[in-house]
Design an enzyme around this catalytic site. Structure first.
Site, PDB file in Angstrom:
ATOM      1  N   ASN A   1      -9.967  -0.961  -1.353  1.00 59.28           N
ATOM      2  CA  ASN A   1      -8.391  -0.768  -1.546  1.00 59.28           C
ATOM      3  C   ASN A   1      -7.728  -1.269  -2.813  1.00 59.28           C
ATOM      4  O   ASN A   1      -7.879  -2.237  -3.010  1.00 59.28           O
ATOM      5  CB  ASN A   1      -8.075  -1.406  -0.113  1.00 59.28           C
ATOM      6  CG  ASN A   1      -6.545  -0.961   0.114  1.00 59.28           C
ATOM      7  OD1 ASN A   1      -5.777  -0.547  -0.717  1.00 59.28           O
ATOM      8  ND2 ASN A   1      -5.918  -1.729   1.139  1.00 59.28           N
TER       9      ASN A   1
ATOM     10  N   HIS B   1      -3.729   6.970   2.005  1.00 59.48           N
ATOM     11  CA  HIS B   1      -3.833   5.905   1.382  1.00 59.48           C
ATOM     12  C   HIS B   1      -5.535   5.161   1.751  1.00 59.48           C
ATOM     13  O   HIS B   1      -5.791   5.379   2.856  1.00 59.48           O
ATOM     14  CB  HIS B   1      -2.829   4.549   1.746  1.00 59.48           C
ATOM     15  CG  HIS B   1      -3.456   3.350   1.218  1.00 59.48           C
ATOM     16  ND1 HIS B   1      -3.427   3.031   0.096  1.00 59.48           N
ATOM     17  CD2 HIS B   1      -3.734   2.240   1.885  1.00 59.48           C
ATOM     18  CE1 HIS B   1      -3.695   1.759  -0.495  1.00 59.48           C
ATOM     19  NE2 HIS B   1      -3.914   1.199   0.915  1.00 59.48           N
TER      20      HIS B   1
ATOM     21  N   CYS C   1       0.801  -1.261   0.072  1.00 55.14           N
ATOM     22  CA  CYS C   1       0.087  -0.034  -0.045  1.00 55.14           C
ATOM     23  C   CYS C   1       0.727   1.238  -0.140  1.00 55.14           C
ATOM     24  O   CYS C   1       0.363   2.290  -0.487  1.00 55.14           O
ATOM     25  CB  CYS C   1      -0.964  -0.066   1.216  1.00 55.14           C
ATOM     26  SG  CYS C   1      -2.257  -1.172   1.135  1.00 55.14           S
TER      27      CYS C   1
HETATM   28  N1  ACO Z   1     -18.887  -9.257   6.664  1.00 55.37           N
HETATM   29  C1  ACO Z   1     -19.388  -9.761   7.771  1.00 55.37           C
HETATM   30  N2  ACO Z   1     -19.002 -10.255   8.906  1.00 55.37           N
HETATM   31  C2  ACO Z   1     -17.391 -10.162   8.827  1.00 55.37           C
HETATM   32  C3  ACO Z   1     -16.834  -9.906   7.654  1.00 55.37           C
HETATM   33  C4  ACO Z   1     -17.455  -9.557   6.452  1.00 55.37           C
HETATM   34  N3  ACO Z   1     -16.976  -9.214   5.229  1.00 55.37           N
HETATM   35  N4  ACO Z   1     -15.354  -9.844   7.624  1.00 55.37           N
HETATM   36  C5  ACO Z   1     -15.295 -10.332   9.014  1.00 55.37           C
HETATM   37  N5  ACO Z   1     -16.477 -10.337   9.670  1.00 55.37           N
HETATM   38  C6  ACO Z   1     -16.979 -10.638  11.145  1.00 55.37           C
HETATM   39  C7  ACO Z   1     -15.614 -11.255  11.665  1.00 55.37           C
HETATM   40  O1  ACO Z   1     -15.716 -12.726  11.512  1.00 55.37           O
HETATM   41  C8  ACO Z   1     -16.028 -11.115  13.213  1.00 55.37           C
HETATM   42  O2  ACO Z   1     -17.037 -12.005  13.713  1.00 55.37           O
HETATM   43  P1  ACO Z   1     -16.710 -12.597  15.251  1.00 55.37           P
HETATM   44  O3  ACO Z   1     -16.735 -11.274  16.118  1.00 55.37           O
HETATM   45  O4  ACO Z   1     -18.097 -13.346  15.271  1.00 55.37           O
HETATM   46  O5  ACO Z   1     -15.447 -13.127  15.295  1.00 55.37           O
HETATM   47  C9  ACO Z   1     -16.631  -9.726  13.008  1.00 55.37           C
HETATM   48  O6  ACO Z   1     -17.078  -9.562  11.911  1.00 55.37           O
HETATM   49  C10 ACO Z   1     -15.549  -8.392  13.456  1.00 55.37           C
HETATM   50  O7  ACO Z   1     -14.428  -8.920  12.872  1.00 55.37           O
HETATM   51  P2  ACO Z   1     -13.247  -7.740  13.078  1.00 55.37           P
HETATM   52  O8  ACO Z   1     -11.996  -8.287  11.973  1.00 55.37           O
HETATM   53  O9  ACO Z   1     -12.897  -7.984  14.253  1.00 55.37           O
HETATM   54  O10 ACO Z   1     -13.745  -6.464  12.225  1.00 55.37           O
HETATM   55  P3  ACO Z   1     -13.084  -4.919  12.390  1.00 55.37           P
HETATM   56  O11 ACO Z   1     -13.931  -4.121  12.968  1.00 55.37           O
HETATM   57  O12 ACO Z   1     -11.607  -4.866  12.804  1.00 55.37           O
HETATM   58  O13 ACO Z   1     -12.752  -4.659  10.927  1.00 55.37           O
HETATM   59  C11 ACO Z   1     -11.470  -4.671   8.913  1.00 55.37           C
HETATM   60  C12 ACO Z   1     -12.198  -5.620  10.027  1.00 55.37           C
HETATM   61  C13 ACO Z   1     -12.381  -3.916   8.295  1.00 55.37           C
HETATM   62  C14 ACO Z   1     -10.485  -5.484   7.966  1.00 55.37           C
HETATM   63  C15 ACO Z   1     -10.362  -3.536   9.776  1.00 55.37           C
HETATM   64  O14 ACO Z   1      -9.807  -4.394  10.953  1.00 55.37           O
HETATM   65  C16 ACO Z   1      -9.391  -2.894   9.094  1.00 55.37           C
HETATM   66  O15 ACO Z   1      -9.514  -2.279   8.240  1.00 55.37           O
HETATM   67  N6  ACO Z   1      -8.176  -3.090   9.143  1.00 55.37           N
HETATM   68  C17 ACO Z   1      -7.039  -2.482   8.541  1.00 55.37           C
HETATM   69  C18 ACO Z   1      -6.762  -2.700   7.083  1.00 55.37           C
HETATM   70  C19 ACO Z   1      -5.739  -2.192   6.425  1.00 55.37           C
HETATM   71  O16 ACO Z   1      -5.350  -1.068   6.678  1.00 55.37           O
HETATM   72  N7  ACO Z   1      -5.026  -2.867   5.600  1.00 55.37           N
HETATM   73  C20 ACO Z   1      -3.729  -2.416   5.146  1.00 55.37           C
HETATM   74  C21 ACO Z   1      -3.566  -2.055   3.819  1.00 55.37           C
HETATM   75  S1  ACO Z   1      -3.708  -3.437   2.798  1.00 55.37           S
HETATM   76  C22 ACO Z   1      -2.179  -3.782   2.134  1.00 55.37           C
HETATM   77  O17 ACO Z   1      -1.013  -3.274   2.596  1.00 55.37           O
HETATM   78  C23 ACO Z   1      -1.972  -5.021   1.031  1.00 55.37           C
END
Ligand code: ACO
Length: 335
Positions: free
Chosen positions: A292, A262, A115
């Site tokens: 993204n 980003h 990223c």
């Molecule tokens: N739809 C429905 N439910 C989902 C989904 C989905 N697509 N994905 C996960 N869940 C569920 C999980 O299973 C979990 O359920 P549980 O509580 O029963 O276990 C619940 O939703 C919460 O999941 P979390 O992963 O805790 O959700 P969070 O609020 O942390 O959001 C996210 C997840 C959006 C991925 C967030 O953590 C995020 O944006 N992280 C940073 C991403 C990022 O910056 N990446 C860097 C760049 S990528 C690169 O460099 C290639």
């Protein structure tokens, strides 16, 4: 010493729009969950079977950037190509683009910083221009990520976040050192390499490149992420590296006209904006439309601003990114 001025930007995204409702038909997710957690409404995916790739999208973005910059491929001295989704395991996509643009034997440099890839690529190109080695460089961020996503419930944590697209910028040497890229600031922290990665094909086991067996294969070839840890680091590092850039140039937050974060998650961008105390009109987000797009995000943002006529001479742009590696980076650009 020369400065690097951006004289043209362009982008390309596939026509195929995939909405959150489309994904809900493939996995247990919902438009509500995706929008609430990430801000994403839709993204672009290459249509399976359509002739296309990371290099072809880069070619289309480059053509637009060259048209806007009023230059041809003959005028360009080198390519710096950032991607995490290259056409081949090797060689990199840079040489494929170089051939498509019929650039003779001019060099193509491939860069892997996920990223943060576009800012890293800008920085590399900027150094070549500063030293006088090259006069014009084509900088690319291009990604075809849809092909590697697990679009079942098992992969929903990653599958809903990413999209395909490409962006290009043309840098030109200028002797006016008050204009162009004022500085770039790059960081990485390999202790977090496993927190956000795709393991195969890779040599990390010192054995076979691809394991046999379904279960092992899934864990290795699909992107893996500890989302919460990535989130926490992104909201800390992006403001930090932006402040580093401002301090280096004796500027303050108030001097920024446009902040381009980003686009990994709208909530990350909003928190970074809040930490930096930037007003809404100075922050540009497009994750709602594209998800993204990793290295392509920032040049797509720049190209859209160019298209809308929102880039004005003299404005100060701050770009900041964070991603897999971990890597993070910022750039200050005076137009
Ligand atoms: N739809 C429905 N439910 C989902 C989904 C989905 N697509 N994905 C996960 N869940 C569920 C999980 O299973 C979990 O359920 P549980 O509580 O029963 O276990 C619940 O939703 C919460 O999941 P979390 O992963 O805790 O959700 P969070 O609020 O942390 O959001 C996210 C997840 C959006 C991925 C967030 O953590 C995020 O944006 N992280 C940073 C991403 C990022 O910056 N990446 C860097 C760049 S990528 C690169 O460099 C290639």
């Amino acid at each position: 010493m020369f400065n690097s001025k951006i004289i043209g930007v362009g982008h390309f995204v596939p026509e195929n729009i995939v909405t959150n409702d489309d994904l809900s038909k493939l996995m247990d997710t919902s438009d509500e969950w995706i929008q609430e957690r990430t801000g994403i409404k839709e993204r672009r995916f290459y249509t399976p079977g359509e002739k296309g790739s990371t290099a072809i999208m880069a070619f289309k973005a480059s053509k637009l950037a060259m048209k806007r910059a009023k230059v041809t491929a003959d005028d360009i001295d080198a390519i710096v190509f950032a991607t995490l989704s290259p056409d081949y395991y090797f060689p990199g996509s840079g040489v494929l683009l170089q051939e498509m643009l019929k650039m003779g034997t001019k060099p193509a440099i491939d860069l892997r910083a996920q990223c943060s890839g576009f800012i890293y690529a800008l920085s590399v190109a900027d150094q070549f221009i500063k030293t006088g080695m090259y006069k014009k460089i084509l900088v690319i961020g291009s990604e075809t990520q849809s092909v590697a996503l697990d679009l079942t419930t098992r992969g929903r944590g990653m599958g809903v976040l990413f999209g395909d697209g490409a962006g290009a910028a043309i840098l030109e040497a200028t002797e006016d050192n008050t204009k162009g890229i004022l500085s770039t600031h790059l960081h990485s922290q390999g202790e977090f390499a496993d927190v956000l990665c795709v393991r195969e094909p890779g040599t990390n086991k010192g054995g076979k490149v691809i394991y046999e067996g379904q279960h092992e294969m899934y864990d290795l070839i699909s992107p893996q992420m500890d989302g919460k840890l990535v989130f926490k680091n992104a909201i800390t590092r992006m403001p930090e590296v932006t402040m580093e850039a401002l301090a280096k140039n004796n500027l303050t937050i108030e001097d920024i006209d446009m902040f381009l974060p980003h686009q990994a998650n709208l909530r990350i961008s909003q928190m970074v904006q809040r930490f930096l105390k930037l007003p809404d009109e100075k922050v540009f987000n497009n994750i709602q439309k594209y998800g993204n797009t990793t290295a392509a995000t920032l040049p797509i943002l720049l190209s859209e601003l160019w298209e809308e006529g929102r880039i004005k001479e003299g404005q100060l742009f701050a770009l900041a990114a964070f991603g897999s590696g971990f890597t993070w980076a910022s750039a200050l650009i005076r137009w």
